[in-house]
Design a protein around this motif. Structure first.
Motif, PDB file in Angstrom:
ATOM      1  N   ASP A   3      13.592  -5.209   0.060  1.00  0.00           N
ATOM      2  CA  ASP A   3      13.503  -5.716  -1.450  1.00  0.00           C
ATOM      3  C   ASP A   3      14.434  -6.572  -2.114  1.00  0.00           C
ATOM      4  O   ASP A   3      15.709  -6.427  -1.589  1.00  0.00           O
ATOM      5  N   SER A   5      15.795  -6.540  -4.724  1.00  0.00           N
ATOM      6  CA  SER A   5      16.672  -5.817  -5.482  1.00  0.00           C
ATOM      7  C   SER A   5      17.861  -5.458  -4.505  1.00  0.00           C
ATOM      8  O   SER A   5      19.096  -5.492  -5.260  1.00  0.00           O
ATOM      9  N   HIS A  40      10.880 -10.090  -6.404  1.00  0.00           N
ATOM     10  CA  HIS A  40      10.378  -9.167  -7.212  1.00  0.00           C
ATOM     11  C   HIS A  40       9.290  -9.771  -7.934  1.00  0.00           C
ATOM     12  O   HIS A  40       8.591  -8.807  -8.557  1.00  0.00           O
ATOM     13  N   ARG A  41       8.656 -10.764  -7.891  1.00  0.00           N
ATOM     14  CA  ARG A  41       7.669 -11.299  -8.318  1.00  0.00           C
ATOM     15  C   ARG A  41       6.318 -10.497  -7.961  1.00  0.00           C
ATOM     16  O   ARG A  41       5.153 -10.547  -8.394  1.00  0.00           O
ATOM     17  N   GLY A  43       6.004  -7.359  -7.615  1.00  0.00           N
ATOM     18  CA  GLY A  43       5.623  -6.258  -8.684  1.00  0.00           C
ATOM     19  C   GLY A  43       5.664  -4.767  -7.884  1.00  0.00           C
ATOM     20  O   GLY A  43       6.359  -4.982  -6.824  1.00  0.00           O
ATOM     21  N   ALA A  44       4.857  -4.100  -8.358  1.00  0.00           N
ATOM     22  CA  ALA A  44       4.765  -2.843  -7.808  1.00  0.00           C
ATOM     23  C   ALA A  44       4.411  -2.538  -6.450  1.00  0.00           C
ATOM     24  O   ALA A  44       3.372  -3.510  -6.156  1.00  0.00           O
ATOM     25  N   HIS A  45       4.600  -2.134  -5.476  1.00  0.00           N
ATOM     26  CA  HIS A  45       4.056  -1.808  -4.357  1.00  0.00           C
ATOM     27  C   HIS A  45       4.334  -0.535  -3.467  1.00  0.00           C
ATOM     28  O   HIS A  45       5.282  -0.025  -4.103  1.00  0.00           O
ATOM     29  N   ASP A  94       3.008  -9.669   1.614  1.00  0.00           N
ATOM     30  CA  ASP A  94       3.778 -10.387   0.153  1.00  0.00           C
ATOM     31  C   ASP A  94       4.983 -10.866   0.339  1.00  0.00           C
ATOM     32  O   ASP A  94       5.436 -11.286  -0.635  1.00  0.00           O
TER      33      ASP A  94
END
Length: 117
Positions: A3, A5, A40-41, A43-45, A94
């Motif tokens: 990720d 992050s 980051h773009r 989003g939630a996964h 993604d």
């Protein structure tokens, strides 16, 4: 797959982050590992829930290991393993390409290298 992050959140000093990220990028560019970054773009996964390790073996059924805060769970139930494999495949679809991922890791390393200057 990482990720984004993991690239951005500084753990230790800027120098440590710079060194570690350059090491990861170097290993990927040398073909020692396959690297994809989930930006980051996206989003939630599904993989935000914890770390996922998928394991397959020549002589037994595949398993999935999910690790979160102070816990871990080894799953060998075929429907749960399949759901884990599907979640990983969706996240990977993604993620950035290998080349884009290498470039992003190197850019994040440079950001850390210049953070304290």
């Amino acid at each position: 797959m990482l990720d984004e992050s993991a690239l951005r959140r500084r753990i230790g000093s800027s120098e440590v982050m710079d060194t570690q990220l350059h090491k990861i990028a170097g290993m990927a560019e040398a073909g020692r590992l396959r690297l994809h970054v989930l930006p980051h773009r996206v989003g939630a996964h599904a993989l935000l829930q914890g770390d996922l390790t998928l394991m397959s073996f020549e002589d037994s059924a595949p398993v999935a290991y999910v690790e979160g805060f102070s816990t871990g769970n080894l799953m060998d139930d075929p429907p749960l393993v399949k759901a884990s494999q599907t979640a990983y495949a969706l996240a990977l679809s993604d993620a950035l390409s290998q080349q884009e991922s290498h470039a992003l890791v190197r850019a994040a390393a440079e950001d850390h290298a210049h953070a304290e200057q």
